[in-house]
Design an enzyme around this catalytic site. Structure first.
Site, mmCIF file in Angstrom:
data_model
loop_
_atom_site.group_PDB
_atom_site.id
_atom_site.type_symbol
_atom_site.label_atom_id
_atom_site.label_comp_id
_atom_site.label_asym_id
_atom_site.label_seq_id
_atom_site.Cartn_x
_atom_site.Cartn_y
_atom_site.Cartn_z
ATOM 1 N N CYS A 50 0.975 -1.447 0.072
ATOM 2 C CA CYS A 50 0.239 -0.004 0.091
ATOM 3 C C CYS A 50 1.032 1.085 -0.005
ATOM 4 O O CYS A 50 0.133 2.028 -0.105
ATOM 5 C CB CYS A 50 -0.766 -0.082 1.359
ATOM 6 S SG CYS A 50 -0.300 -0.384 2.568
ATOM 7 N N ARG A 52 4.153 0.852 -1.156
ATOM 8 C CA ARG A 52 5.095 1.471 -2.061
ATOM 9 C C ARG A 52 5.010 0.304 -3.480
ATOM 10 O O ARG A 52 4.885 -0.956 -3.074
ATOM 11 C CB ARG A 52 6.366 0.878 -1.886
ATOM 12 C CG ARG A 52 6.711 -0.236 -0.808
ATOM 13 C CD ARG A 52 8.080 -0.544 -0.227
ATOM 14 N NE ARG A 52 8.137 0.545 0.899
ATOM 15 C CZ ARG A 52 9.257 1.025 1.162
ATOM 16 N NH1 ARG A 52 9.762 1.526 0.298
ATOM 17 N NH2 ARG A 52 9.238 2.064 2.175
ATOM 18 N N SER A 101 9.841 2.613 6.008
ATOM 19 C CA SER A 101 8.215 2.609 5.972
ATOM 20 C C SER A 101 7.472 3.865 6.652
ATOM 21 O O SER A 101 8.626 3.990 7.636
ATOM 22 C CB SER A 101 7.878 1.087 7.641
ATOM 23 O OG SER A 101 8.389 -0.071 6.229
ATOM 24 N N GLN A 112 6.249 -9.372 3.499
ATOM 25 C CA GLN A 112 5.833 -8.682 2.269
ATOM 26 C C GLN A 112 7.104 -8.753 1.286
ATOM 27 O O GLN A 112 6.731 -8.967 -0.484
ATOM 28 C CB GLN A 112 5.099 -6.904 2.089
ATOM 29 C CG GLN A 112 3.849 -7.196 2.696
ATOM 30 C CD GLN A 112 4.037 -5.457 3.353
ATOM 31 O OE1 GLN A 112 4.414 -4.788 3.406
ATOM 32 N NE2 GLN A 112 2.263 -5.513 3.194
#
Length: 426
Positions: A50, A52, A101, A112
């Site tokens: 969501c 990158r 982040s 991820q």
């Protein structure tokens, strides 16, 4: 081939651009296949979350990668960052550790990154270069999170959204909360909500079985996604995080829900990219919409509090980047050494077999040995001799200097009165 990373994230691009650049569901394998079809690309992996979208590739140059991304999402080139070689390694190490982040140190990003690696590997897009890099990345991220407190008391986007909901609704335990989706972000939201207690928890998902599993774990009620509109008016708070390509909650639906609620306010958190809730919902009175970009401001205090631990993690990453690059350089230097050794071994075996055959045919041993010595000398020295002649003609001082270092003239050395011809004796 050169290691490249090209991407955009929450710091470089707004959410509307990030959602256009995202790869969701079946789009990811197709994108990898398209990338691997480029003649300039030998390996590739795509990380799409969501916050990158990043392309990792072994490629001859970056221009073809930029063009490929532009074809996927026109207009993003001005928002891209680009790194190569050591800086690309550093970037991936930082991403997997959570240092890049929105929520500093958040743990979900490592999973991820592992998913991105697994998908690329499953679809044949990885070679030894990227595979080795990702394996090392997992090791570095684990060490950084173990040796520092960068991941202590992790705060996620989901937990930040829940905290905002608790601040907005003094009595969240008397409210009905609707969760849309059943992935990791919604699981985290459900966990935080159940810890703080809510009056009623509804979970809607395209696959009902997934919603039922999550509902059973947190005391909620599962709904098929087709029933979403019918139950929307019941929700005081909505959290949505799916991989849908189009909005699931529209302005018209929220307007209808507000009328049914007699204008009782609704709080909506859109944690998805692409967005699940139409942006114009935020224009409605009595509807308060937060996106992932809005939440970035809410987590800034957490970022400042973790800076010391992050500095320690950065030091670990600096060391590991240097070691990784040294290993790559050592590996690269081994290739010509292996070729040189193989050339010497094959030459020896060929000429030795020829000498044995001559001995077997009755040729005098001294004559065979002398011819073998001459042939070995000429065969082994012919390639460097020819290269040095070309270097002299082309004024290649670097190669001649390398030859001087490899074969320094010893003190007192006397040149022989003649040298053997630069050919193999027959």
């Amino acid at each position: 081939m050169t290691l490249w990373v090209l991407g955009l994230n929450h710091q470089t691009a707004p959410v509307d651009l990030r959602e256009r650049a995202a790869f969701a569901g079946d789009a990811l394998p197709r994108a990898l296949e398209s990338l691997r079809a480029l003649p300039q690309v030998s390996e590739a992996a795509l990380l799409s979350t969501c916050n990158r979208t990043e392309l990792y590739a072994m490629a001859e140059e970056a221009h073809s990668l930029v063009n490929w991304l532009e074809t996927h999402a026109p207009g993003l080139s001005g928002y891209l960052y680009q790194h190569q070689e050591a800086e690309a390694v550093r970037h991936l190490f930082r991403v997997a550790t959570g240092l890049d982040s929105m929520v500093l140190g958040e743990p979900q990003i490592l999973g991820q990154v592992k998913d991105a690696w697994a998908v690329a590997r499953a679809h044949g897009a990885l070679g030894s270069g990227l595979d080795r890099l990702f394996q090392q990345t997992f090791s570095v991220a684990k060490r950084a999170r173990t040796d520092t407190r960068v991941g202590a008391n992790p705060v996620s986007v989901a937990s930040t959204a829940v905290r905002l909901a608790q601040d907005s609704f003094a009595r969240l335990n008397e409210s009905t909360v609707l969760l849309i989706g059943a992935g990791e972000t919604i699981e985290l939201a459900a966990k935080h909500l159940s810890e703080g207690r809510v009056r009623r928890l509804l979970i809607a998902n395209r696959t009902l079985a997934h919603a039922q599993t999550l509902a059973s774990q947190h005391g909620g009620f599962a709904l098929p996604l087709t029933d979403l509109e019918r139950h929307l008016a019941e929700a005081d708070v909505v959290f949505s995080a799916t991989a849908a390509r189009e909005p699931l909650v529209t302005r018209v639906q929220v307007e209808q829900a507000l009328r049914a609620r007699k204008r009782k306010p609704m709080l909506l958190f859109d944690l998805a990219v692409p967005r699940d809730i139409e942006a114009s919902v935020g224009e409605l009175s009595d509807a308060y919409l937060y996106t992932v970009d809005d939440l970035e401001r809410a987590v800034e205090d957490n970022r400042r509090g973790r800076r010391e631990a992050a500095d320690q993690a950065e030091a670990i990453i600096d060391l590991q980047v240097a070691r990784y690059v040294e290993t790559l350089q050592a590996t690269a230097h081994q290739a010509p050494l292996k070729r040189l050794r193989a050339f010497g071994d094959s030459t020896r075996d060929e000429l030795l077999a020829k000498a044995r055959q001559q001995l077997h045919n009755g040729k005098p041993a001294d004559e065979v040995l002398e011819q073998l010595a001459h042939a070995l000398t000429n065969r082994l020295l012919h390639p460097p001799t020819a290269a040095l002649r070309d270097a002299a003609l082309n004024n290649d001082l670097e190669l001649t200097a390398a030859a001087d270092r490899l074969f320094p003239e010893k003190p007192g050395y006397q040149h022989p009165p003649h040298s053997y011809p630069d050919r193999e004796d027959r």
